[in-house]
Design a protein around this motif. Structure first.
Motif, short mmCIF file in Angstrom:
data_model
loop_
_atom_site.label_atom_id
_atom_site.label_comp_id
_atom_site.label_asym_id
_atom_site.label_seq_id
_atom_site.Cartn_x
_atom_site.Cartn_y
_atom_site.Cartn_z
N HIS A 570 -5.15 49.90 4.38
CA HIS A 570 -4.41 49.86 5.64
C HIS A 570 -2.93 49.68 5.28
CE1 HIS A 570 -8.46 48.66 6.75
NE2 HIS A 570 -8.18 48.89 8.04
N GLY A 571 -2.05 50.32 6.06
CA GLY A 571 -0.64 50.12 5.76
C GLY A 571 0.25 51.01 6.57
N VAL A 572 1.54 50.87 6.32
CA VAL A 572 2.54 51.70 6.97
C VAL A 572 3.65 51.96 5.98
CG1 VAL A 572 3.79 49.72 7.93
CG2 VAL A 572 4.01 51.96 9.02
N THR A 573 4.15 53.19 6.00
CA THR A 573 5.26 53.57 5.13
C THR A 573 6.51 53.69 5.98
OG1 THR A 573 3.74 54.83 3.75
CG2 THR A 573 6.09 55.27 3.46
N SER A 574 7.58 53.05 5.56
CA SER A 574 8.80 53.08 6.36
C SER A 574 9.58 54.35 6.07
CB SER A 574 9.69 51.88 6.03
OG SER A 574 10.40 52.11 4.83
N ALA A 575 10.43 54.72 7.02
CA ALA A 575 11.40 55.78 6.77
C ALA A 575 12.47 55.24 5.84
CB ALA A 575 12.01 56.24 8.09
N ALA A 576 13.13 56.12 5.10
CA ALA A 576 14.19 55.71 4.19
C ALA A 576 15.32 55.09 4.99
CB ALA A 576 14.70 56.89 3.39
N THR A 577 15.89 54.02 4.45
CA THR A 577 17.00 53.34 5.12
C THR A 577 18.13 53.13 4.13
OG1 THR A 577 16.15 51.15 4.55
CG2 THR A 577 15.41 52.10 6.62
N GLY A 578 19.36 53.11 4.63
CA GLY A 578 20.51 52.80 3.80
C GLY A 578 20.91 53.94 2.90
N LYS A 579 21.99 53.68 2.12
CA LYS A 579 22.55 54.70 1.25
C LYS A 579 21.68 54.97 0.04
CE LYS A 579 27.32 53.51 2.54
NZ LYS A 579 28.63 53.05 2.06
N GLU A 580 20.83 54.00 -0.31
CA GLU A 580 20.03 54.11 -1.54
C GLU A 580 18.68 54.79 -1.31
OE1 GLU A 580 21.04 53.26 -4.45
OE2 GLU A 580 22.79 52.02 -4.08
N ASN A 581 18.42 55.28 -0.08
CA ASN A 581 17.10 55.82 0.23
C ASN A 581 16.00 54.80 -0.04
OD1 ASN A 581 17.85 58.37 1.21
ND2 ASN A 581 18.03 59.18 -0.88
N ASP A 582 16.24 53.58 0.48
CA ASP A 582 15.24 52.52 0.34
C ASP A 582 14.05 52.83 1.23
OD1 ASP A 582 17.10 51.32 -1.25
OD2 ASP A 582 17.67 49.78 0.19
N ALA A 583 12.86 52.50 0.76
CA ALA A 583 11.66 52.74 1.54
C ALA A 583 10.63 51.66 1.24
CB ALA A 583 11.09 54.12 1.23
N TRP A 584 9.68 51.51 2.17
CA TRP A 584 8.67 50.45 2.05
C TRP A 584 7.27 51.03 2.25
CZ3 TRP A 584 9.87 45.25 1.30
CH2 TRP A 584 11.19 44.87 1.52
N PHE A 585 6.31 50.40 1.58
CA PHE A 585 4.91 50.47 1.99
C PHE A 585 4.44 49.03 2.15
CE2 PHE A 585 0.38 50.11 1.41
CZ PHE A 585 -0.10 51.11 2.25
N VAL A 586 3.88 48.74 3.30
CA VAL A 586 3.39 47.39 3.58
C VAL A 586 1.95 47.52 4.05
CG1 VAL A 586 3.70 45.30 4.95
CG2 VAL A 586 5.71 46.61 4.20
N GLY A 587 1.01 46.90 3.36
CA GLY A 587 -0.37 47.05 3.76
C GLY A 587 -1.30 46.20 2.93
N TRP A 588 -2.59 46.54 2.95
CA TRP A 588 -3.57 45.75 2.21
C TRP A 588 -4.81 46.57 1.91
CZ3 TRP A 588 -3.31 45.40 7.53
CH2 TRP A 588 -4.51 45.52 8.24
N GLN A 589 -5.55 46.06 0.96
CA GLN A 589 -6.90 46.54 0.66
C GLN A 589 -7.72 45.33 0.25
OE1 GLN A 589 -8.25 50.27 -1.63
NE2 GLN A 589 -8.47 48.65 -3.17
#
Length: 618
Positions: A570-589
């Motif tokens: 389960h999780g969600v991937t964020s859109a890129a943010t900021g000048k560095e193209n930062d991104a997230w995946f937040v979830g679990w298994q």
């Protein structure tokens, strides 16, 4: 309290003692001799002390001076208890307080000054017993110090999170120095930077036939001075194994170095040669626990044989102990593999049911400063938190919600790069795809207080306690539609990978819990003598909201590299943010909740590699 501060305190005590003794006894009596002898001894005015004794002045002066050297004492202080006179004989009972320096406890004992009347003047009847009731002719004081070996930092299974590494300890046998003690110390001082007086005092206070460890070197430093040390025949160097070479997570465990003149001066004791000093991470935070404190013993030696004839006082020192962490070495290995293909990333894994940190891994970032304490824009990963407020406000997961390329909310402009299939996407689909414009449009459906309460329920900004620097997140006041829309899109909220891993853990378990990194001891050194601030209590999620969020995050992981062949992610991937193209995946298994932060790399791919590696890790 270090040696310098104690010495200053002794000077003040001396002044008070002098006034007290002088003011109490105005007549010529045994009191005058007692006063002069003890004030002279306490102030290192051995000439004055010897003038009030019946022994050879040179012998008395040397005995008093030697006692201070043999004990490596920072100061002597005295307290008169009673003075009794019987004809031409007198006896003064007094208490002695010896500051042995190096943060050792004060040595206190009671003694007696015998006096006799000699040609109308009271004199102290000199013998070594004046220094201590058990000291006799042909004997001397000595101090034995025994540092404890450093204890390891352990993973949750009790295995060390570091490997043994050799340190090099240079020492001397005092009896073998002869009249070269000062010359040897001078050469060592020039090579190492240690103060001559400190090295010399340790030699003079030690048992003469035992090796006195003086200086510790790491391998690189030792190799650079080895030839110079070998040129001093009286100096012998031995190797000692200590658990100081950190294993993963190296920056969390921390570096250790040998004792140096700078660290010895900074710490003020009780460190001695052979000790190691934590420079960072848990090794630094728990320095006092891992090393304990030096075992110290005051003894009497026979001058001829060097044998110990009496033990006067012993301090076992504070017992050292290992530090038990929540790190799971198997999970840590999987995390290391997962980030190995990236240039800049951080992965934090926590147990969703306890908040215990199981792994911290980075590539191109710092495990403590970035993974635990980093301050990064949350991006649409924060929509997990915002969705809690939105769902409570009555928005359904199946509600239709268009995802235009651009949208303005409250004067704030939003642009979405997400592609949502279908002509009428739902709230859940926009959440899963991270459509900024669709999510921002829901700002009008919630109040600022709603969002603030949800952020608090997920631990954002709460004052949790960890032994290492960490960041629980920060947010502005949600005082308008623009501020609320930016929060839902994660544009005005800062979080750390650790704080977002706990967010995932809250949805996975139904309860947010504060993070835990160390289970024993209870507090790091800095908080050892104060009551630590309580951890914020767990926050239970609304069961219906949690059920909806679970389905939304199941949809968020589908079709992404995070699945890694498993339908349990389960999780969600964020859109890129900021000048560095930062991104997230937040979830679990399963029981493991994670947050992955990347730059110019797909965080879902890192998550997938992590979960796949777990299956390959014993």
């Amino acid at each position: 309290m270090n040696r310098v501060r104690r010495t200053l305190a002794a000077t003040v005590t001396l002044a008070i003692a002098s006034m007290t003794l002088t003011g109490c006894f105005e007549e010529a009596s045994p009191h005058d001799a007692v006063r002069d002898f003890l004030v002279g001894w306490q102030s290192n005015d051995y000439e004055l002390a010897a003038s009030r004794a019946d022994g050879d002045p040179a012998v008395v002066r040397k005995a008093l001076s030697d006692a201070k050297l043999q004990l490596d004492a920072a100061s002597f202080r005295f307290r008169i208890k009673s003075v009794r006179v019987t004809g031409d004989e007198s006896q003064a009972e007094f208490g002695v307080e010896v500051d042995l320096g190096d943060n050792n406890p004060l040595w206190t004992y009671d003694s007696v000054l015998p006096l006799r009347l000699d040609d109308g003047m009271w004199k102290v009847k000199w013998s070594p017993a004046v220094l201590h009731p058990q000291l006799k002719e042909g004997q001397r004081f000595a101090v034995k110090a025994k540092p404890k070996p450093r204890q390891p930092v352990l993973d949750r299974g009790g295995d060390p999170l570091q490997q043994d590494m050799f340190l090099y300890v240079a020492g001397v046998v005092p009896a073998q120095l002869g009249d070269r003690a000062e010359e040897v110390v001078k050469q060592l001082s020039q090579i190492t930077g240690y103060a001559e007086d400190r090295l010399l005092s340790r030699i003079r206070s030690a048992p003469p036939n035992e090796t006195v460890p003086l200086i510790t070197f790491g391998r690189t430093r030792y190799q650079s001075v080895r030839q110079k040390l070998d040129a001093i025949p009286e100096v012998k160097t031995v190797t000692e194994k200590q658990p100081v070479d950190p294993a993963s997570p190296k920056q969390i465990v921390g570096r250790v170095s040998a004792l140096t003149p700078e660290t010895e001066q900074k710490l003020g004791g009780p460190q001695r040669a052979g000790d190691s000093i934590g420079q960072s991470g848990l090794q630094q935070a728990y320095q006092g626990y891992l090393t304990g404190s030096t075992e110290t013993q005051v003894i009497i030696l026979d001058l001829n044989t060097g044998e110990e004839v009496a033990s006067l006082q012993q301090w076992p020192g504070r017992q050292n102990r290992s530090v038990q962490t929540t790190i799971d070495s198997g999970v840590q290995v999987a995390a290391e593999r997962a980030v190995s293909s990236t240039r800049a990333s951080a992965l934090v894994a926590v147990d969703s049911s306890t908040g215990e940190i199981r792994a911290v891994s980075t590539r191109g970032l710092h495990q403590q400063n970035d993974a635990l304490a980093g301050r990064f824009p949350a991006g649409t990963a924060f929509s997990i938190v915002a969705a809690d407020a939105i769902l409570k406000a009555g928005v359904q997961t199946k509600q239709k919600l268009p995802c235009p390329a651009e949208r303005t909310v409250g004067g704030a402009r939003f642009v979405s790069a997400a592609q949502v299939t279908g002509s009428s996407p739902t709230f859940q689909q926009n959440f899963a795809a991270g459509c900024v414009t669709a999510l921002a449009s829901l700002a009008r459906r919630v109040t600022g207080d709603d969002l603030a309460r949800s952020a608090e329920n997920f631990g954002i900004g709460l004052p949790w306690q960890l032994p290492l620097k960490s960041f629980s997140g920060s947010r502005p006041a949600f005082d308008g539609d623009a501020a609320k829309a930016k929060a839902i899109a994660g544009q005005n909220v800062e979080v750390s990978p650790l704080s977002m891993a706990l967010v995932a853990g809250a949805v996975a378990s139904g309860t947010w819990r504060p993070p835990v990194l160390v289970t024993a001891p209870d507090t790091p050194d800095a908080a050892d003598e104060v009551t630590p601030a309580p951890q914020p209590p767990p926050r239970q999620l609304d069961p219906q909201v949690r059920e909806a969020l679970t389905a939304m995050m199941r949809a968020g992981a589908q079709g992404t590299p995070a699945q890694a062949g498993s339908g349990r992610v389960h999780g969600v991937t964020s859109a890129a943010t900021g000048k560095e193209n930062d991104a997230w995946f937040v979830g679990w298994q399963g029981d493991l909740a994670i947050a992955v932060f990347t730059r110019n790399y797909n965080p879902a791919a890192v998550a997938g590699s992590f979960f796949a590696a777990l299956g390959d890790t014993p």
